[in-house]
Design a protein around this motif. Structure first.
Motif, PDB file in Angstrom:
ATOM      1  N   SER A  68       0.856  -1.189   0.000  1.00 25.35           N
ATOM      2  CA  SER A  68       0.000   0.000   0.000  1.00 25.35           C
ATOM      3  C   SER A  68       0.884   1.228   0.000  1.00 25.35           C
ATOM      4  CB  SER A  68      -0.892   0.012   1.241  1.00 25.35           C
ATOM      5  OG  SER A  68      -1.697  -1.138   1.296  1.00 25.35           O
ATOM      6  N   SER A  69       0.575   2.163  -0.887  1.00 26.41           N
ATOM      7  CA  SER A  69       1.351   3.395  -0.957  1.00 26.41           C
ATOM      8  C   SER A  69       0.447   4.537  -1.403  1.00 26.41           C
ATOM      9  CB  SER A  69       2.531   3.252  -1.920  1.00 26.41           C
ATOM     10  OG  SER A  69       2.077   2.977  -3.223  1.00 26.41           O
ATOM     11  N   ALA A  70       0.912   5.752  -1.176  1.00 27.46           N
ATOM     12  CA  ALA A  70       0.120   6.937  -1.524  1.00 27.46           C
ATOM     13  C   ALA A  70       0.102   7.168  -3.028  1.00 27.46           C
ATOM     14  CB  ALA A  70       0.669   8.166  -0.816  1.00 27.46           C
ATOM     15  N   LEU A 104      -2.369   7.648   3.190  1.00 23.70           N
ATOM     16  CA  LEU A 104      -0.954   7.613   3.569  1.00 23.70           C
ATOM     17  C   LEU A 104      -0.281   8.906   3.140  1.00 23.70           C
ATOM     18  CD1 LEU A 104       0.002   3.973   2.481  1.00 23.70           C
ATOM     19  CD2 LEU A 104      -0.591   4.777   4.761  1.00 23.70           C
ATOM     20  N   LEU A 105       0.563   9.448   4.011  1.00 28.46           N
ATOM     21  CA  LEU A 105       1.295  10.672   3.687  1.00 28.46           C
ATOM     22  C   LEU A 105       2.443  10.375   2.732  1.00 28.46           C
ATOM     23  CD1 LEU A 105       1.521  12.208   7.269  1.00 28.46           C
ATOM     24  CD2 LEU A 105      -0.095  12.805   5.452  1.00 28.46           C
ATOM     25  N   GLY A 106       3.029   9.226   2.894  1.00 36.71           N
ATOM     26  CA  GLY A 106       4.160   8.812   2.084  1.00 36.71           C
ATOM     27  C   GLY A 106       4.688   7.498   2.596  1.00 36.71           C
ATOM     28  N   GLY A 107       5.634   6.932   1.887  1.00 38.01           N
ATOM     29  CA  GLY A 107       6.179   5.645   2.270  1.00 38.01           C
ATOM     30  C   GLY A 107       5.268   4.531   1.806  1.00 38.01           C
ATOM     31  N   MET A 108       5.414   3.356   2.427  1.00 38.45           N
ATOM     32  CA  MET A 108       4.592   2.216   2.048  1.00 38.45           C
ATOM     33  C   MET A 108       4.369   1.269   3.218  1.00 38.45           C
ATOM     34  SD  MET A 108       7.335   0.039  -0.234  1.00 38.45           S
ATOM     35  CE  MET A 108       7.890   1.411  -1.189  1.00 38.45           C
TER      36      MET A 108
END
Length: 133
Positions: A68-70, A104-108
């Motif tokens: 899952s990512s932004a 999500l703000l960022g990352g994964m």
């Protein structure tokens, strides 16, 4: 009547269908369906089928990773993740399922087997707050 665990049912279905094709496979699946219906377990069929799929994947050396990512992952990132998972889990094949999560703000966030690897910015900020508190 004793209760049978879903894992045990899934293992039995796998073993009864392994290596079968055509009429033999059809008969084994029909028997499994009758068993689930007689035990009033049809409501659990999706969970049981999911467990059967996990057993098949394990037997064949397939690892399924849900990432899952932004924003959409780059081809390079996907290749690096797949290479990492092949080495870490000694997998023959890696199936990468990508989910876009605008929260999500960022990352994964990676879910693989029964593990969750949270590499999101929100999680990192939370860890930093705990460390500083």
């Amino acid at each position: 009547m004793s209760k049978i665990a879903n894992n045990d049912i899934a293992r039995a279905i796998y073993l009864s269908t392994a290596g079968k094709t055509g009429a033999d496979l059809s008969s084994a699946i029909k028997n499994a369906t009758h068993f689930l219906a007689n035990r009033r377990l049809m409501s659990k069929s999706n969970e049981i089928l999911h467990l059967v799929q996990k057993i098949i994947n394990k037997e064949k050396g397939i690892v399924v990773a849900v990432v899952s990512s932004a924003e959409k992952l780059s081809h390079k990132t996907k290749d690096e993740l797949m290479s990492f998972f092949k080495k870490r889990y000694k997998a023959e094949e890696v199936i990468l399922e990508e989910k876009l999560d605008s929260s999500l703000l960022g990352g994964m966030r990676i879910e693989i087997n029964d593990e969750v690897l949270d590499l999101t910015i929100k999680n990192k900020i939370g860890q930093l707050q705990e460390y500083l508190a």
